[in-house]
Design a protein around this motif. Structure first.
Motif, PDB file in Angstrom:
ATOM      1  N   PHE A 292       1.941   2.524  -3.370  1.00  0.00           N
ATOM      2  CA  PHE A 292       0.931   2.826  -4.397  1.00  0.00           C
ATOM      3  C   PHE A 292       1.227   4.120  -5.160  1.00  0.00           C
ATOM      4  CE2 PHE A 292      -2.871   0.066  -2.805  1.00  0.00           C
ATOM      5  CZ  PHE A 292      -2.262  -1.042  -3.355  1.00  0.00           C
TER       6      PHE A 292
ATOM      7  N   TYR B 189       0.840  -1.209   0.000  1.00  0.00           N
ATOM      8  CA  TYR B 189       0.000   0.000   0.000  1.00  0.00           C
ATOM      9  C   TYR B 189       0.873   1.257   0.000  1.00  0.00           C
ATOM     10  CZ  TYR B 189      -4.350   2.536   0.791  1.00  0.00           C
ATOM     11  OH  TYR B 189      -5.440   3.355   0.645  1.00  0.00           O
ATOM     12  N   ARG B 190       1.951   1.214   0.806  1.00  0.00           N
ATOM     13  CA  ARG B 190       2.853   2.378   0.886  1.00  0.00           C
ATOM     14  C   ARG B 190       3.473   2.718  -0.473  1.00  0.00           C
ATOM     15  NH1 ARG B 190       3.877   0.460   6.371  1.00  0.00           N
ATOM     16  NH2 ARG B 190       5.312  -1.150   5.699  1.00  0.00           N
TER      17      ARG B 190
ATOM     18  N   ALA C  90       0.438   8.053   0.297  1.00  0.00           N
ATOM     19  CA  ALA C  90       0.249   6.593   0.346  1.00  0.00           C
ATOM     20  C   ALA C  90       1.063   5.973   1.483  1.00  0.00           C
ATOM     21  CB  ALA C  90       0.648   5.954  -0.990  1.00  0.00           C
ATOM     22  N   ASP C  91       2.264   6.512   1.721  1.00  0.00           N
ATOM     23  CA  ASP C  91       3.092   5.949   2.812  1.00  0.00           C
ATOM     24  C   ASP C  91       2.455   6.228   4.176  1.00  0.00           C
ATOM     25  OD1 ASP C  91       3.557   8.673   2.531  1.00  0.00           O
ATOM     26  OD2 ASP C  91       5.748   8.516   2.574  1.00  0.00           O
TER      27      ASP C  91
END
Ligand SMILES: NC(=O)c1ccc[n+]([C@@H]2O[C@H](COP(=O)([O-])OP(=O)(O)OC[C@H]3O[C@@H](n4cnc5c(N)ncnc54)[C@H](OP(=O)(O)O)[C@@H]3O)[C@@H](O)[C@H]2O)c1
Length: 317
Positions: free
Chosen positions: A261, A258-259, A266-267
């Motif tokens: 993305f 996810y980070r 996002a992170d």
């Protein structure tokens, strides 16, 4: 009107503050009235609030003198900062400090500070389960709000610390709506494993805040946590499937994925969801559905919110 107590509302044209402003203004028997803070008194949302009876006050929360003027003569204030406008935890810290000092100087009787956990109390910076971001934070938009609690306490402002929850509106406005995967199936993508996420309609945050102002004596000096539901990703997907009448799956990814993305923040969000996943109990025990209902008897369930907002949720965009 003249004898009503004034609540100053930051973010009155936005989600949380808007919910509070409407809750007060739509209650003909309210002991309160609203001073709505906005940077632009002629925006559509400001004009709507004015029509409902709000006093509109133009202020930028970064301007301490004007903020103080806006708080003059008020009974209380709802304070929220706007991380996603600037992505700067330092700015949030400064703004919260300015708010606390202005509240103290103007002698407010009750402030609600919209806060979140300082996740570093559970994951210190040297804990490498998740990356440290911006040198000093694990979840910047949480940590700065949690750290800012101290400004209100240290200034001696009569404050309720309101722990809010993930908005369901993120499925509409934050790019989190169902999207088609490689297999062609619609899915919501979250990195929360099989853990429950506290979530709610953003309008209900303001309605709960109204319940807190109505019972100031009970809640001053306390931290209270609110949510509409505590659901796993699979449960949210299943409710969406029911409401949309087509299968929507829960697409579980890792926080690491996810980070990466690539969208702005996002992170931060990857770390936020990981915090929710790894500290499910901490998050869920501090937010209570029955308590939220007591503050706001109209509290929505995810299903009822979905039914109401179905048309706004973009499928596969
Ligand atoms: N999304 C979630 O799931 C979630 C969950 C919990 C907490 N939060 C937190 O909620 C906060 C944002 O609150 P929200 O969602 O209610 O905001 P929002 O809907 O984005 O609205 C913010 C409003 O605040 C005003 N504003 C922005 N910058 C300002 C400034 N410098 N001075 C004065 N007014 C300003 C704007 O009004 P004008 O344009 O009229 O000036 C805007 O309409 C964020 O910090 C976020 O971390 C979000």
């Amino acid at each position: 009107m003249a004898d009503k107590k004034i609540i100053a509302v930051t973010g009155a044209t936005g989600a949380q503050g808007g919910g509070l402003a409407r809750a007060i203004l739509n209650d003909p028997n309210s002991e309160f009235t609203v001073r709505a803070f906005t940077r632009n008194r002629s925006s559509e949302k400001a004009l709507e609030l004015e029509k409902l009876g709000a006093e509109i006050f133009e202020v930028n929360i970064d301007d301490p003198e004007n903020l103080k003027k806006g708080l003059d003569g008020c009974y209380g204030a709802y304070f929220v900062t706007f991380f996603w406008e600037h992505f700067s935890p330092e700015k949030e810290l400064k703004e919260a400090e300015t708010m606390a000092n202005a509240a103290k100087k103007t002698g407010l009787k009750h402030v609600i500070w919209s806060t979140l956990e300082d996740t570093r109390n559970w994951i210190p910076l040297n804990d490498d389960r998740m990356p440290t971001l911006m040198d000093k934070y694990k979840v910047p938009h949480f940590d700065a709000k949690g750290e800012s609690n101290k400004f209100f306490t240290e200034a001696g402002v009569p404050t309720t610390f309101l722990l809010t929850s993930f908005y369901w509106e993120n499925f509409i406005y934050f790019g989190m709506g169902p999207k088609k995967g490689k297999d062609g199936k619609l899915g919501i993508t979250l990195p929360i494993g099989n853990k429950k996420l506290c979530s709610m309609a953003s309008e209900d945050i303001g309605k709960c805040a109204y319940g807190i102002f109505k019972n100031s004596n009970e809640y001053i000096g306390k931290t209270v946590g609110i949510c509409g539901e505590q659901l796993t990703g699979a449960e949210m997907a299943s409710e969406m499937s029911d409401v949309f009448g087509e299968e929507i799956i829960y697409n579980e990814v890792t926080p690491e994925a996810y980070r990466q993305f690539g969208f702005p923040g996002a992170d931060d969000l990857g770390n936020m969801f990981q915090f929710n996943r790894d500290f499910e109990q901490v998050c869920c025990e501090s937010r209570n559905i029955d308590f939220s209902k007591k503050l706001n008897p109209e509290l929505k369930s995810f299903k009822s919110w979905l039914v109401e907002h179905k048309k706004q949720i973009p499928l596969d965009q």
